[in-house]
Structures are given as C-alpha cells and as structure tokens.
Design a protein around this motif. Structure first.
Motif, PDB file in Angstrom:
ATOM      1  N   ALA A 143       2.980  -3.737   3.749  1.00 25.57           N
ATOM      2  CA  ALA A 143       2.955  -2.282   3.410  1.00 25.57           C
ATOM      3  C   ALA A 143       3.311  -1.602   4.683  1.00 25.57           C
ATOM      4  CB  ALA A 143       1.670  -1.840   3.151  1.00 25.57           C
ATOM      5  N   ILE A 144       2.813  -1.939   5.921  1.00 24.88           N
ATOM      6  CA  ILE A 144       3.547  -1.110   6.911  1.00 24.88           C
ATOM      7  C   ILE A 144       4.611  -1.329   7.411  1.00 24.88           C
ATOM      8  CG2 ILE A 144       2.900  -0.253   9.579  1.00 24.88           C
ATOM      9  CD1 ILE A 144      -0.016  -0.758   8.927  1.00 24.88           C
TER      10      ILE A 144
ATOM     11  N   ALA B  15       2.333   4.501   2.083  1.00 32.28           N
ATOM     12  CA  ALA B  15       3.482   4.282   1.431  1.00 32.28           C
ATOM     13  C   ALA B  15       3.624   5.182   0.217  1.00 32.28           C
ATOM     14  CB  ALA B  15       3.444   2.750   0.985  1.00 32.28           C
TER      15      ALA B  15
ATOM     16  N   VAL C 251       4.616   8.423   1.499  1.00 36.98           N
ATOM     17  CA  VAL C 251       6.048   8.513   2.188  1.00 36.98           C
ATOM     18  C   VAL C 251       7.164   8.369   0.527  1.00 36.98           C
ATOM     19  CG1 VAL C 251       7.888   7.090   2.790  1.00 36.98           C
ATOM     20  CG2 VAL C 251       5.833   7.349   3.740  1.00 36.98           C
TER      21      VAL C 251
ATOM     22  N   GLN D 193      19.144   8.682   9.505  1.00 34.20           N
ATOM     23  CA  GLN D 193      19.788   9.924   8.842  1.00 34.20           C
ATOM     24  C   GLN D 193      19.797  11.099   9.582  1.00 34.20           C
ATOM     25  OE1 GLN D 193      17.329  11.855   5.905  1.00 34.20           O
ATOM     26  NE2 GLN D 193      19.053  12.392   4.584  1.00 34.20           N
TER      27      GLN D 193
ATOM     28  N   PRO E 268      -4.154 -13.801   5.172  1.00 37.55           N
ATOM     29  CA  PRO E 268      -3.487 -12.929   4.044  1.00 37.55           C
ATOM     30  C   PRO E 268      -3.899 -11.274   4.348  1.00 37.55           C
ATOM     31  CG  PRO E 268      -5.449 -14.049   3.524  1.00 37.55           C
ATOM     32  CD  PRO E 268      -5.475 -14.570   4.634  1.00 37.55           C
ATOM     33  N   ASP E 269      -4.931 -10.915   5.015  1.00 39.79           N
ATOM     34  CA  ASP E 269      -5.252  -9.590   5.074  1.00 39.79           C
ATOM     35  C   ASP E 269      -3.875  -9.208   6.152  1.00 39.79           C
ATOM     36  OD1 ASP E 269      -7.853 -11.330   5.398  1.00 39.79           O
ATOM     37  OD2 ASP E 269      -8.369  -9.273   4.654  1.00 39.79           O
ATOM     38  N   VAL E 270      -3.709  -9.698   7.160  1.00 35.15           N
ATOM     39  CA  VAL E 270      -2.435  -9.431   8.018  1.00 35.15           C
ATOM     40  C   VAL E 270      -1.445  -9.258   7.273  1.00 35.15           C
ATOM     41  CG1 VAL E 270      -1.477  -9.774  10.124  1.00 35.15           C
ATOM     42  CG2 VAL E 270      -3.794 -10.451   9.789  1.00 35.15           C
TER      43      VAL E 270
ATOM     44  N   TRP F  86       6.773 -28.668   5.097  1.00 33.04           N
ATOM     45  CA  TRP F  86       7.635 -28.488   6.105  1.00 33.04           C
ATOM     46  C   TRP F  86       8.988 -28.033   5.754  1.00 33.04           C
ATOM     47  CZ3 TRP F  86       7.047 -29.074  11.070  1.00 33.04           C
ATOM     48  CH2 TRP F  86       6.057 -29.648  11.461  1.00 33.04           C
TER      49      TRP F  86
ATOM     50  N   GLY G  99       7.096  -0.653   4.226  1.00 33.35           N
ATOM     51  CA  GLY G  99       6.949   0.801   3.707  1.00 33.35           C
ATOM     52  C   GLY G  99       7.259   1.771   4.731  1.00 33.35           C
ATOM     53  N   ILE G 100       6.258   1.825   5.950  1.00 32.31           N
ATOM     54  CA  ILE G 100       6.291   2.889   6.686  1.00 32.31           C
ATOM     55  C   ILE G 100       7.231   2.783   7.697  1.00 32.31           C
ATOM     56  CG2 ILE G 100       4.806   4.176   8.156  1.00 32.31           C
ATOM     57  CD1 ILE G 100       3.529   3.878   5.411  1.00 32.31           C
TER      58      ILE G 100
ATOM     59  N   THR H  62      14.695   7.256   8.230  1.00 32.86           N
ATOM     60  CA  THR H  62      14.900   8.896   8.261  1.00 32.86           C
ATOM     61  C   THR H  62      15.317   9.227   9.554  1.00 32.86           C
ATOM     62  OG1 THR H  62      12.936   9.058   6.635  1.00 32.86           O
ATOM     63  CG2 THR H  62      13.630  10.917   8.186  1.00 32.86           C
TER      64      THR H  62
ATOM     65  N   LEU I  35      -0.817  -8.619   3.728  1.00 32.81           N
ATOM     66  CA  LEU I  35      -1.050  -7.157   3.191  1.00 32.81           C
ATOM     67  C   LEU I  35      -0.721  -6.076   4.076  1.00 32.81           C
ATOM     68  CD1 LEU I  35      -4.061  -7.796   1.170  1.00 32.81           C
ATOM     69  CD2 LEU I  35      -1.810  -7.765   0.229  1.00 32.81           C
ATOM     70  N   ALA I  36      -0.909  -5.962   5.235  1.00 37.67           N
ATOM     71  CA  ALA I  36      -0.874  -4.949   6.141  1.00 37.67           C
ATOM     72  C   ALA I  36       0.351  -4.755   6.495  1.00 37.67           C
ATOM     73  CB  ALA I  36      -1.920  -4.778   7.152  1.00 37.67           C
TER      74      ALA I  36
ATOM     75  N   ALA J  89      10.695   3.320   6.244  1.00 37.62           N
ATOM     76  CA  ALA J  89      11.112   4.518   5.814  1.00 37.62           C
ATOM     77  C   ALA J  89      11.302   5.575   7.002  1.00 37.62           C
ATOM     78  CB  ALA J  89       9.935   5.254   4.931  1.00 37.62           C
ATOM     79  N   LEU J  90      10.639   5.238   8.081  1.00 38.02           N
ATOM     80  CA  LEU J  90      10.804   5.987   9.512  1.00 38.02           C
ATOM     81  C   LEU J  90      11.958   5.846   9.971  1.00 38.02           C
ATOM     82  CD1 LEU J  90       7.192   5.929  11.199  1.00 38.02           C
ATOM     83  CD2 LEU J  90       8.478   7.619  10.445  1.00 38.02           C
TER      84      LEU J  90
ATOM     85  N   GLN K  42      -5.746  -2.122   4.588  1.00 42.87           N
ATOM     86  CA  GLN K  42      -4.348  -2.668   3.688  1.00 42.87           C
ATOM     87  C   GLN K  42      -4.375  -1.498   2.791  1.00 42.87           C
ATOM     88  OE1 GLN K  42      -6.636  -4.453   4.989  1.00 42.87           O
ATOM     89  NE2 GLN K  42      -5.438  -6.062   5.856  1.00 42.87           N
TER      90      GLN K  42
ATOM     91  N   ALA L 249      -2.808   1.555   4.222  1.00 39.28           N
ATOM     92  CA  ALA L 249      -1.246   1.341   4.354  1.00 39.28           C
ATOM     93  C   ALA L 249      -0.691   1.669   3.259  1.00 39.28           C
ATOM     94  CB  ALA L 249      -0.942   0.062   5.043  1.00 39.28           C
ATOM     95  N   LEU L 250      -1.166   1.333   1.910  1.00 42.02           N
ATOM     96  CA  LEU L 250      -0.437   1.313   0.621  1.00 42.02           C
ATOM     97  C   LEU L 250      -0.549   3.145   0.281  1.00 42.02           C
ATOM     98  CD1 LEU L 250       0.641  -0.413  -1.370  1.00 42.02           C
ATOM     99  CD2 LEU L 250      -1.638  -0.655  -2.328  1.00 42.02           C
TER     100      LEU L 250
ATOM    101  N   TYR M  39       4.810  10.252   8.974  1.00 40.71           N
ATOM    102  CA  TYR M  39       6.487  10.170   8.390  1.00 40.71           C
ATOM    103  C   TYR M  39       6.838  11.389   8.232  1.00 40.71           C
ATOM    104  CZ  TYR M  39       9.972   9.609   5.259  1.00 40.71           C
ATOM    105  OH  TYR M  39      11.291   9.490   4.434  1.00 40.71           O
TER     106      TYR M  39
ATOM    107  N   PRO N 156      -9.278 -10.874   0.695  1.00 39.78           N
ATOM    108  CA  PRO N 156      -8.526 -10.080   1.673  1.00 39.78           C
ATOM    109  C   PRO N 156      -8.283  -8.717   1.188  1.00 39.78           C
ATOM    110  CG  PRO N 156      -7.675 -12.203   1.414  1.00 39.78           C
ATOM    111  CD  PRO N 156      -8.846 -12.186   0.442  1.00 39.78           C
ATOM    112  N   GLY N 157      -8.329  -7.975   1.855  1.00 41.15           N
ATOM    113  CA  GLY N 157      -8.190  -6.282   1.469  1.00 41.15           C
ATOM    114  C   GLY N 157      -8.805  -5.532   2.406  1.00 41.15           C
TER     115      GLY N 157
END
Lengths: 92, 237
Positions: A61-62, B141, B144, A76, A53-55, A6, A65-66, A73, A57-58, A69-70, B134, B137-138, B217, B129-130
């Motif tokens: 990363a997305i 990255a 990028v 900028q 956990p799958d979601v 909690w 990361g993606i 940029t 991870l995605a 960065a987008l 995933q 996406a890695l 990107y 999971p994987g």
C-alpha cells in the motif's frame, strides 16, 4: 516442495536486483519511477516469502500507492518547471 | 577515456566495493542463523491470551510494545505538520491533464471498495494480518486516488480534518493515561479491557494515518482553507 520454493525465491531475488539496477540507471525518470513501483510490488512478495504478511500489506500500500504517487507528482512538477529538457533515446 | 570518465569509474568501482564489503558479512550472518530460531516467540505466545489480540504481531505492536507504536504515530503527525509548514498546496492544472471518464468511473468504484477493505483490515487485525497501519495506508491510497480525480476540499472540512489528523495520537495518549487511573503504569491495559482498548486505539489511528498520508501527498494546506481562516472578515485575495 522445496524445489519450487528455491526456484521461486531465486527468480524473485534476480527480479528484485534487476529492477533495482534498471530503475537506478534509467535516464528517463518516468520509466525509473515506474520501475521503482514494480520493485516495490516485488518487495512485497519478498516480505510474504519471509513470513511477514503484515509488512507485505503495508509495503504494497505505501510503497506502490503513496510513494509511487508522490514520486510521479514530483516528477510532473520538475518537468513543468524545466520545459526544454531533452530526452535520450528509449532504453529499458 | 577522458579523465572525467576515469574518475567517475573509480568512484563507481570503490562504491561497489564498499557496498559489497558491507553486504557480504550481513549475508553471512543471516545465512548462519539457525533454521528454526525461536527468539521471543515462546514468550509472546505465552502472554497472548492477556494481550487482547490473538495475532502475535498485533499484540506486540499495540500492547507489549505499545509505546513504540505511540511514538511512530507521533512521528507521522510530525511528518504531516512538517510537510504542510513548507507552504500551501500547489494549484492543480486541470487543462494539462483532464480527468478522463475512465479514471472517474474507476475511482468511483475503487474508493468505496478501498474504504471497505480498510475497515476489514482494521477489524481482522486482531486475529490475522492486518491492523491499523495497513488499514491507514490503504485509506491514504484512497485519498490519493481522490485527489488525483480532481477533488478539492470544501472550506467546512478544515477543522474536522485538523482534528482527525491528531485523533490517533490523542486517543492513544488518553487511553494510556486513563489506565493509570485503574492502578497500572502508562499503557498497561487491564486484561479484560485490552481487546476493546486496542480496537479503539486502532480505529483512531487508522483514520489519522490515512489522513496524514493524504495530507503529505497534497503537499501543503489547500488554498481554500487559508483564505477562510476563522476570524477573517470574509475578504478574499
């Protein structure tokens, strides 16, 4: 232990809402983007707490990361085309 | 307060009220769900041995609802086509923000590690999971990071990249139609081949997704590829 769950969950929720609010309200766009990236990472933690956990991870990363960065940029390129943009005093 | 501030505050207040009115029933609905709602989980677990993957999420994504994943990969491809049709990539100004040695070294260490981890995610996606998205996406990255380090693609990479962008969708559709020759419907994998087919589709999809995200990107076709279209007599602008 349920108490630890909690406490962790409520801290996570408060953090998510706080980060989202500060990211939207911040006049300094660079800080707003950085806060959004932090929000994404907290959201990945929230997905783990929701047993997805799958979601998570995605999302990590997305979102961080993606999309991060987008956004940086794009920021900028906007700032390059508007060189006489005044900045308000710092606040986070 | 001036009237402009007041109308802004009225708009903000009504927006907050609308969002609260939307979220309150949603929160109540989620709160009143049963603690251990089973949903479709028993059916998925029952059919898991024939699906070719031992992780329920992968089985659902790539087998039971494989058509949805096919359409998702097609949507990603359309995104990359759309992003690239808006013009060519902007030239990076290296004098404004030169690549520092720290960034260069970190990229040299991180990018191979990211590619390796993407391969791990792809492989382990069948039982924990994987999976393809995933790993893709890695890889995106990592792409990028590569572009940020100042890498520019060579002209010889033009057609390999084009083909690899579409490879995920192509392999998915080819596998889906070729199992029809074995007597099933579209995307109905035979149970003994299911694991291999899923891995094949996921590998192609990982490569495609990574390249699509990097292409989005970059934001447009690199100029060096437009200058060297096949059929040009070698004239440069």
């Amino acid at each position: 232990m349920a108490a630890v769950n909690w406490v962790f969950d409520s801290l996570l929720m408060v953090n998510l809402l706080w980060l989202a609010w500060r990211a939207l309200v911040n006049p300094n766009l660079f800080k707003a983007v950085v806060l959004f990236i932090a929000f994404t990472l907290f959201l990945a933690l929230a997905w783990v707490r929701l047993n997805a956990p799958d979601v998570a991870l995605a999302e990590a990363a997305i979102g961080a990361g993606i999309t991060g960065a987008l956004l940086l940029t794009s920021l900028q390129r906007i700032n390059v085309s508007k060189p006489n943009k005044k900045e308000k005093p710092d606040e986070v | 307060m001036r009237s402009r501030d007041m109308s802004a505050n009225v708009i903000r207040g009504s927006l907050i009220a609308l969002i609260a009115a939307l979220i309150a029933p949603l929160a109540w609905a989620v709160w009143s769900l049963p603690e251990e709602g089973l949903g479709l989980r028993p059916k998925v677990v029952m059919n898991l041995p024939q699906s070719g993957a031992s992780h329920p999420v992968t089985a659902v994504l790539l087998n039971f609802r494989g058509y949805d994943t096919l359409l998702e990969i097609a949507a990603l491809l359309i995104v990359s086509v759309g992003a690239w049709s808006l013009g060519e990539a902007q030239e990076t100004d290296d004098s404004q923000s030169p690549v520092s040695p720290v960034q260069r070294l970190t990229s040299q260490v991180l990018i191979p590690l990211m590619i390796l981890t993407a391969g791990y995610f792809l492989w382990v996606g069948t039982k924990s999971p994987g999976g393809a998205f995933q790993a893709g996406a890695l890889l995106g990255a990592a792409g990028v990071l590569l572009i940020l380090g100042g890498w520019t693609p060579a002209p010889s990479l033009h057609w390999p990249v084009r083909i690899s962008l579409t490879l995920g969708l192509l392999v998915f559709v080819v596998v889906g139609t070729s199992v029809m020759a074995a007597g099933g419907y579209f995307l109905e994998y035979p149970a003994s081949w299911a694991g291999t087919l899923i891995l094949l589709i996921e590998t192609a999809a990982t490569l495609s997704i990574g390249l699509i995200l990097t292409a989005v990107y970059v934001g447009g076709q690199p100029r060096i590829w437009i200058d060297h279209l096949p059929g040009d007599k070698g004239e440069s602008l």
